[in-house]
Design a protein around this motif. Structure first.
Motif, mmCIF file in Angstrom:
data_model
loop_
_atom_site.group_PDB
_atom_site.id
_atom_site.type_symbol
_atom_site.label_atom_id
_atom_site.label_comp_id
_atom_site.label_asym_id
_atom_site.label_seq_id
_atom_site.Cartn_x
_atom_site.Cartn_y
_atom_site.Cartn_z
ATOM 1 N N ALA B 21 45.335 27.561 39.442
ATOM 2 C CA ALA B 21 45.047 28.925 39.018
ATOM 3 C C ALA B 21 45.261 29.891 40.177
ATOM 4 C CB ALA B 21 43.616 29.031 38.526
ATOM 5 N N ALA B 23 44.716 34.184 41.518
ATOM 6 C CA ALA B 23 44.100 35.481 41.250
ATOM 7 C C ALA B 23 45.172 36.432 40.736
ATOM 8 C CB ALA B 23 43.482 36.033 42.524
ATOM 9 N N ARG B 24 44.778 37.376 39.916
ATOM 10 C CA ARG B 24 45.775 38.176 39.223
ATOM 11 C C ARG B 24 45.636 39.656 39.581
ATOM 12 N NH1 ARG B 24 46.479 39.359 33.637
ATOM 13 N NH2 ARG B 24 44.628 38.275 32.999
ATOM 14 N N GLY B 74 39.402 35.624 29.998
ATOM 15 C CA GLY B 74 39.810 34.800 31.130
ATOM 16 C C GLY B 74 41.262 34.980 31.478
ATOM 17 N N GLU B 75 41.576 34.396 32.623
ATOM 18 C CA GLU B 75 42.902 34.456 33.244
ATOM 19 C C GLU B 75 44.094 34.471 32.284
ATOM 20 O OE1 GLU B 75 44.750 34.480 36.872
ATOM 21 O OE2 GLU B 75 42.795 33.515 36.852
ATOM 22 N N HIS B 279 37.574 42.089 31.706
ATOM 23 C CA HIS B 279 38.527 41.685 32.735
ATOM 24 C C HIS B 279 38.512 42.601 33.950
ATOM 25 C CE1 HIS B 279 41.442 38.917 30.284
ATOM 26 N NE2 HIS B 279 40.202 38.491 30.282
ATOM 27 N N ASP B 282 38.263 40.911 37.362
ATOM 28 C CA ASP B 282 39.293 39.931 37.691
ATOM 29 C C ASP B 282 40.667 40.567 37.864
ATOM 30 O OD1 ASP B 282 37.368 38.034 37.423
ATOM 31 O OD2 ASP B 282 37.773 37.704 35.294
ATOM 32 N N VAL B 283 40.865 41.682 37.204
ATOM 33 C CA VAL B 283 42.178 42.328 37.228
ATOM 34 C C VAL B 283 42.007 43.760 37.735
ATOM 35 C CG1 VAL B 283 44.265 42.768 35.876
ATOM 36 C CG2 VAL B 283 42.724 40.944 35.187
#
Lengths: 388, 338
Positions: B21, B23-24, B74-75, B279, B282-283
């Motif tokens: 995985a 990071a985005r 999620g991702e 999100h 995370d984004v």
């Protein structure tokens, strides 16, 4: 002889007529196929060749304070509406990165917008009379020129037709094909070697063989669904990446490679194997040192044709998300990417008139690559093929 | 043979890298093909002027986009989905079942559906009833439903031209078809007694109506060649081809940006996108992209998206939408049940 001479003569005439008819018929069908090909090529060349030319305009860029926030302020007001916005929007960033620019002026050639480009190519556009006059005047002063469209080959996709290029798609195709080759070639060749040289001929191997032949005929979209279910949902390979696209296409190419490798191995005469066994080689040595080198040209030809087929494929890639808008060129296996046929597909759906020539230009590039690959395959076969 | 072994090893290594995985900082967007031209313009601008990579945008259709969007949090799931219609309550319920319970809705503008023909013809004024009678599979005649007998437009109304009915339109998978069925066919048939007050959306299949595929450019090209025919497609394609096509007025209103924006033109719809607020951490660039999309230079009057055929919201609505989006208003099922 119950038939008279006359009867035989008429029969002979009839048979000759029949064979002449067949000859004409087959020539006519070849002619029709050629005609289609010529019409297609002529249409693509006619529509696509202008894509390799792009209008450029010479402008004075005045890096003043207003341009720090609004790029357009750096250009003379009469020409600003005709310059591509892809240049304007970069000006604030250029000043930010290099504060020394502020207060200086430079003359440079920049892209015009697609309306000017289409006007100079004689296509439909939305320029006003005044704007057309301004362009005509600059053409005479040699401040507006048609130049070779390097942007088309060095940039990724764009919503501004004048800045759209095939670089991102070309790099995406290369990355995807690398994955396909790295997966499909070794697995395919090893499978074929096992089936051809080692496997016993029983029900089980026959079943495998039938299944492989079947796989080669499966509609490619099903491989896309398989790729989505297995690689993305189960293994978590990033969506839209060359990795998942390459793996999916590898599934599709595998049967082609297996079948052509088996044919190549089978064409190596048994006397060579028997000769090697006679001097005491093990089975593996026979394959490695004698059969495989002789079969290699055939294997290469089959693999290149399988790869060329995968390269022109779009349907399974739609499912794994590779038909996407990708302006950045990135040579990564895990970042989102697109491929050449998908790029053509995307452009074909754009409303702007200027994308019609981009679509045809993309097709020309794709065709050139495919012809090159197929020609390589033919050359390899011609050069190295041995007949026993 | 070592070479082959090495290649196999590399392939295996590459496969294992892929499942690690990462990071985005790249926003992932899916959804409507109608919103796609506008959204991809914004993503390109975003990639060019910020330090973040260009968001990935896939054109999956409104329904397909919402399905991917609602797959979970999620991702691997998209951050934003575009839609050429409002999310259905059932779709939001499915979202919530999958843990996507903090979604913000943003309305970006309008899109009209044009009923157009080659400009070699005279302009035609139509009503929704007349269009309905031309495309429906069964029409009322003397109080009973019969297979559509209309062959020429003048069969429907003697004031219309004596031309064969031939219509190119979108297939059933298209959002444009959904909107056409709802805004023209249902609206027209609800008032007709023969259908018992219910909307009728079956389109005739005797050759008068042709599915022309998802690609609106194909319809445009067909209309230029086939001057007898009419086509149904998004307004932006009419504007882009205004020298070769003319739009018909519907219920007396011409398809103009003003008429579509004010709602006078009866066949227009709103365009949306939906943001997955969960999100946000995370984004990181997600809201920056959203803010750029909602900015005046994009969706405003005279904004860049207007050149591409987006019809802007009235100013006070734009302000309202911008406020809702920056407040991260959570969408509730009740909001959609109107």
């Amino acid at each position: 002889m119950s038939q008279s001479f006359d009867e035989i003569t008429t029969q002979l005439k009839r048979r000759h007529r029949k064979s002449a008819r067949l000859k004409w018929l087959s020539m006519a069908s070849l002619g029709v196929a050629l005609l289609f090909l010529i019409v297609f090529f002529a249409d693509m060349l006619n529509k696509g060749l202008p894509a390799f030319q792009q209008a450029m305009v010479q402008v004075e860029v005045n890096y003043n304070e207003d341009a720090e926030t609004m790029g357009r302020a750096a250009l003379e007001p009469d020409i600003a509406p005709l310059v591509s916005r892809s240049f304007e929007r970069l000006i604030p960033g250029m000043i930010r990165d290099n504060p020394d620019l502020l207060g200086t002026t430079e003359t440079r050639w920049v892209l015009t917008n697609s309306d000017v480009d289409q006007y100079l190519k004689g296509h439909r556009n939305e320029l006003s009379e005044d704007e057309r006059a301004a362009i005509d005047e600059r053409v005479e002063n040699e401040q507006v020129e048609m130049k070779f469209n390097t942007t088309f080959f060095t940039h990724g996709d764009s919503k501004m037709a004048e800045r759209a290029g095939i670089m991102a798609a070309a790099v995406g195709t290369i990355m995807t094909m690398l994955v396909t080759l790295a997966v499909a070639f070794p697995i395919g060749v090893m499978t074929a070697i096992y089936l051809e040289e080692f496997a016993p001929d029983n029900r089980f191997t026959q079943a495998i063989e039938i299944n492989i032949n079947n796989l080669a005929a499966i509609p490619s979209i099903l491989f896309g669904l398989l790729g989505l279910a297995v690689f993305i949902n189960f293994f978590g390979v990033p969506r839209s990446s060359p990795m998942v696209g390459g793996l999916t296409l590898a599934l599709m190419t595998l049967p082609v490679i297996i079948i052509s490798t088996r044919a190549a191995l089978r064409s190596v005469p048994d006397s060579i194997r028997q000769g090697a066994f006679a001097v005491g080689c093990s089975r593996w040595q026979v394959v490695r040192d004698h059969v495989l080198p002789l079969a290699l040209p055939g294997i290469m030809t089959g693999s290149i044709i399988g790869l060329a087929q995968a390269m022109g494929e779009t349907a399974p890639l739609i499912i794994v998300g590779m038909v996407a808008f990708i302006p950045d060129v990135s040579a990564s296996f895990t970042q989102a990417a697109t491929v050449l046929p998908a790029q053509v597909f995307t452009w074909a759906g754009e409303p702007e008139r200027a994308f019609v020539e981009k679509t045809a230009g993309g097709i020309l590039v794709l065709l050139a690559v495919l012809i090159f690959m197929n020609a390589t395959a033919v050359l390899l076969r011609k050069k190295f093929e041995r007949r026993w | 043979m070592n070479r082959i072994l090495k290649t196999t090893a590399i392939a295996a290594a590459a496969m294992s890298v892929a499942s690690v995985a990462q990071a985005r900082d790249q926003v992932r967007i899916v959804g409507s093909s109608t919103v796609y031209p506008f959204a991809s313009y914004v993503t390109e601008e975003f990639g060019a002027v910020t330090e973040y990579p260009t968001p990935v945008i896939e054109s999956t259709g409104s329904g397909g986009g919402i399905r991917l969007f609602c797959e979970g949090v999620g991702e691997g799931t998209p951050d934003i989905t575009n839609a050429s219609r409002r999310m259905k309550p059932s779709e939001l319920e499915r979202c919530m079942d999958n843990g996507v319970n903090d979604v913000t809705e943003a309305m970006i503008g309008y899109d009209g559906i044009a009923f157009a023909q080659s400009s070699e013809n005279d302009a035609v004024e139509l009503t929704r009833e007349q269009i309905f009678l031309a495309v429906a599979a069964q029409v009322p005649q003397d109080g009973e439903l019969v297979d559509n007998p209309h062959q020429t437009w003048s069969d429907i109304d003697s004031s219309l031209p004596d031309r064969e009915i031939s219509i190119y339109g979108p297939p059933t998978t298209s959002g444009t078809r959904d909107a056409f069925e709802e805004l023209v066919m249902e609206a027209a048939s609800e008032g007709m007694d023969a259908y018992g007050g219910e909307g009728y959306t079956d389109i005739r299949d005797d050759g008068a109506y042709t599915d022309a595929g998802e690609n609106d450019n194909l319809i445009v090209q067909r209309l230029i060649e086939d001057t007898e025919a009419f086509g149904i497609f998004g307004y932006s394609f009419l504007e882009e081809n205004s020298n070769s096509l003319i739009g018909s007025s519907i219920d007396g209103v011409e398809p103009t940006p003003e008429a579509i924006s004010s709602g006078d033109y009866p066949v227009s719809r709103s365009l949306f996108f939906y943001v997955k607020n969960q999100h946000a951490d995370d984004v990181p660039p997600m809201y920056e992209y959203v803010d750029m999309f909602m900015s005046e230079q994009m969706i405003g009057d005279g904004g860049y998206l207007m050149d591409l055929g987006l019809i802007p919201l009235p100013e006070d609505m734009r302000e309202q939408q911008r406020q809702d989006v920056s407040d991260r208003d959570t969408l509730e099922v009740a909001d959609l049940e109107e």
